[in-house]
Design a protein around this motif. Sequence first.
Motif, short mmCIF file in Angstrom:
data_model
loop_
_atom_site.label_atom_id
_atom_site.label_comp_id
_atom_site.label_asym_id
_atom_site.label_seq_id
_atom_site.Cartn_x
_atom_site.Cartn_y
_atom_site.Cartn_z
N VAL A 1 44.81 -16.77 33.00
CA VAL A 1 43.42 -17.09 32.24
C VAL A 1 42.42 -18.35 32.56
CG1 VAL A 1 42.78 -18.98 30.49
CG2 VAL A 1 45.12 -17.28 30.03
N ALA A 2 42.50 -18.26 34.37
CA ALA A 2 41.93 -18.73 34.72
C ALA A 2 40.91 -17.61 35.47
CB ALA A 2 42.12 -19.52 35.78
N THR A 3 41.27 -17.46 35.64
CA THR A 3 40.34 -16.32 36.86
C THR A 3 40.25 -15.09 35.70
OG1 THR A 3 42.86 -14.78 37.20
CG2 THR A 3 41.96 -17.01 38.86
N ILE A 4 40.60 -14.46 35.27
CA ILE A 4 39.96 -13.36 34.29
C ILE A 4 39.50 -13.18 33.18
CG2 ILE A 4 41.18 -10.78 34.28
CD1 ILE A 4 43.40 -11.04 35.76
N TYR A 5 40.37 -13.85 32.16
CA TYR A 5 40.13 -14.49 30.90
C TYR A 5 38.57 -15.18 30.59
CZ TYR A 5 44.44 -13.19 28.57
OH TYR A 5 45.73 -12.86 28.47
N PRO A 6 37.76 -13.96 29.92
CA PRO A 6 36.42 -14.52 29.71
C PRO A 6 35.91 -15.97 28.42
CG PRO A 6 36.52 -12.68 28.61
CD PRO A 6 37.80 -12.72 29.27
N GLU A 7 35.58 -16.22 28.49
CA GLU A 7 35.33 -17.44 27.15
C GLU A 7 34.82 -16.46 25.38
OE1 GLU A 7 35.72 -19.63 24.43
OE2 GLU A 7 36.22 -20.66 26.36
N ASN B 1 29.70 14.05 15.83
CA ASN B 1 30.88 15.00 16.27
C ASN B 1 31.56 15.06 17.36
OD1 ASN B 1 28.73 14.69 17.83
ND2 ASN B 1 28.76 17.54 19.37
N ARG B 2 31.58 13.10 17.16
CA ARG B 2 32.16 12.62 18.00
C ARG B 2 33.72 12.29 17.56
NH1 ARG B 2 29.61 8.15 21.47
NH2 ARG B 2 31.82 8.09 22.22
N GLY B 3 33.94 12.02 16.26
CA GLY B 3 35.21 11.34 15.78
C GLY B 3 35.73 10.09 16.15
N SER B 4 36.62 10.11 16.47
CA SER B 4 36.91 8.30 16.40
C SER B 4 37.50 7.93 17.96
CB SER B 4 38.38 8.04 15.51
OG SER B 4 38.79 7.44 16.24
N GLU B 5 36.16 7.06 18.61
CA GLU B 5 36.71 7.00 19.84
C GLU B 5 37.81 6.38 20.26
OE1 GLU B 5 34.30 6.53 21.89
OE2 GLU B 5 34.73 5.01 23.00
N PRO B 6 37.72 6.45 20.97
CA PRO B 6 39.63 6.82 21.77
C PRO B 6 39.74 5.21 22.55
CG PRO B 6 38.81 8.94 22.58
CD PRO B 6 37.79 7.87 22.01
N LEU B 7 40.99 4.35 22.64
CA LEU B 7 40.79 2.75 22.91
C LEU B 7 41.10 2.80 24.33
CD1 LEU B 7 40.77 -0.13 22.09
CD2 LEU B 7 43.76 0.00 21.45
N PHE B 8 42.38 3.85 25.21
CA PHE B 8 42.20 3.85 25.83
C PHE B 8 41.73 4.60 26.95
CE2 PHE B 8 46.73 2.69 23.44
CZ PHE B 8 46.89 1.74 24.34
N GLN B 9 40.80 4.32 27.62
CA GLN B 9 39.68 4.84 28.36
C GLN B 9 39.21 3.93 29.37
OE1 GLN B 9 36.05 5.96 26.73
NE2 GLN B 9 36.89 5.17 24.93
N HIS B 10 38.28 4.14 30.97
CA HIS B 10 38.54 3.68 31.69
C HIS B 10 37.28 1.84 30.89
CE1 HIS B 10 38.08 2.09 35.76
NE2 HIS B 10 36.51 2.65 35.67
N LYS B 11 36.97 1.99 30.40
CA LYS B 11 35.65 0.94 30.09
C LYS B 11 36.04 0.33 29.32
CE LYS B 11 33.84 3.36 25.85
NZ LYS B 11 32.14 4.33 25.58
N TYR B 12 36.73 -0.17 28.38
CA TYR B 12 37.62 -0.65 28.12
C TYR B 12 38.68 -1.02 28.71
CZ TYR B 12 34.98 1.35 23.97
OH TYR B 12 34.18 2.04 22.91
N ARG B 13 38.90 -1.15 29.63
CA ARG B 13 40.37 -1.61 30.73
C ARG B 13 40.54 -2.76 30.61
NH1 ARG B 13 36.33 -0.57 33.62
NH2 ARG B 13 35.90 -1.99 35.30
N LEU B 14 38.94 -3.93 30.41
CA LEU B 14 39.01 -5.46 30.43
C LEU B 14 39.85 -5.62 29.09
CD1 LEU B 14 39.43 -7.61 31.34
CD2 LEU B 14 37.06 -7.94 31.56
N PRO B 15 39.54 -5.20 27.67
CA PRO B 15 39.69 -5.99 26.73
C PRO B 15 41.34 -4.92 26.13
CG PRO B 15 38.18 -4.21 26.84
CD PRO B 15 38.18 -4.81 27.36
N VAL B 16 41.34 -4.16 26.77
CA VAL B 16 42.87 -4.09 27.07
C VAL B 16 43.64 -4.29 27.53
CG1 VAL B 16 44.37 -1.83 27.07
CG2 VAL B 16 41.86 -1.16 26.02
N PHE B 17 43.33 -5.28 28.79
CA PHE B 17 44.48 -5.64 29.67
C PHE B 17 44.23 -7.29 28.90
CE2 PHE B 17 44.56 -9.43 32.52
CZ PHE B 17 45.77 -9.48 32.87
N LEU B 18 43.76 -8.38 28.26
CA LEU B 18 43.29 -9.04 27.50
C LEU B 18 44.23 -9.30 26.70
CD1 LEU B 18 39.93 -9.82 27.80
CD2 LEU B 18 41.64 -11.14 29.07
N ALA B 19 44.07 -8.38 25.27
CA ALA B 19 45.24 -7.73 24.49
C ALA B 19 46.55 -7.85 24.72
CB ALA B 19 44.37 -6.36 23.78
#
Length: 245
Positions: free
Chosen positions: A224-230, A35-53
Motif C-alpha cells: 500500500v505504501a509503495t504502490i497504492y494511489p490515493e 464497432n469496437r464493442g465492449s472494452e476488454p479488462l485484461f490488457q496492458h493499460k489496465y494492469r495497475l487498476p487490475v492489480f489494485l483490485a
Amino acid sequence: MGRAAEARQVLIAIGERDVESELGEIMATVHVESNRGSEPLFQHKYRLPVFLAISIGMFNQLAGINAILYYLSDIFERAGFNKVSSDLQSVAIGLANLIFTLIAMSVIDRMGRKKLLLIGSVGTALCLAGVAVIFATGRGEKTLVWVLVGYIAFFAFSQGSVIWVYISEVFPNLVRAKGQSLGSFTHWIMNAAISGTFPLLAAKSRSIPFVFFAAMMVLQFIVVATIYPETKCVTLEDMQKKLKA
C-alpha cells in the motif's frame, strides 16, 4: 449508456457547478466506437487498476477476518472460555466491528483511503502477533478477547470499510463494472480458501494461522505504501488520467 440528458439532470441534482464540462469529461471516458464493442479488462493499460483490485481483495481476506469470525467461538473455547463466555465475547467483538465501521465511515473522506489502510495494516499486524504469542506461550489467554477486539477495531476502521470504496474508484468508467466484479470475485475466492484452510492449520498449531495473517498485514503495509494511489477527492475521470501517467 448514451443517456446524456438523464446524466445532465443527475449532475444538476447533485449540485455540480460546471455541468456541461463534467458531462463532457464523463462522456469522453466512456466513448467507444460502435464497432469496437465492449472494452476488454485484461490488457496492458489496465494492469495497475487490475492489480489494485486483486491485491486489495486478497489482502482483505489474508488479514484472516472471515476465518476468525467464522471460528470465533472455537478460538475462545481453545483459550479456555466456556460456551456461554464465548458467545458473550462474540457479541463484544461484533459491537466493536459496528462501532469502528461507523467511525471509519465518518472519517474516510477526511483522512483518505490509503492512510486508513496503512493504519489498519499496522494495527491488525500487532494484534494478530499478540494472538499468536498468547497461543504459542499459553499465557495471557484471559486477555485474548481484548486483543481480538483491537484487531476487529483496526480491521473495521481500515480495509473493512475501504475495500468496496477503493475498488469502485480505481477503474476507468469504461471497465469499471468489470473491475469491481473482479475485485469482488477475488475477495470471495480468497474467503473460501482461507476459511477452508484455517481449521487445518489451527489443528496443527493454534499460533501458526495468526503468525501468517500478521505477516500478510506487514506485506500489505509495504504494498500500500509503495504502490497504492490515493483516491480521496479524485474524480473517476482524473483517476483515469492519473493511472495512465
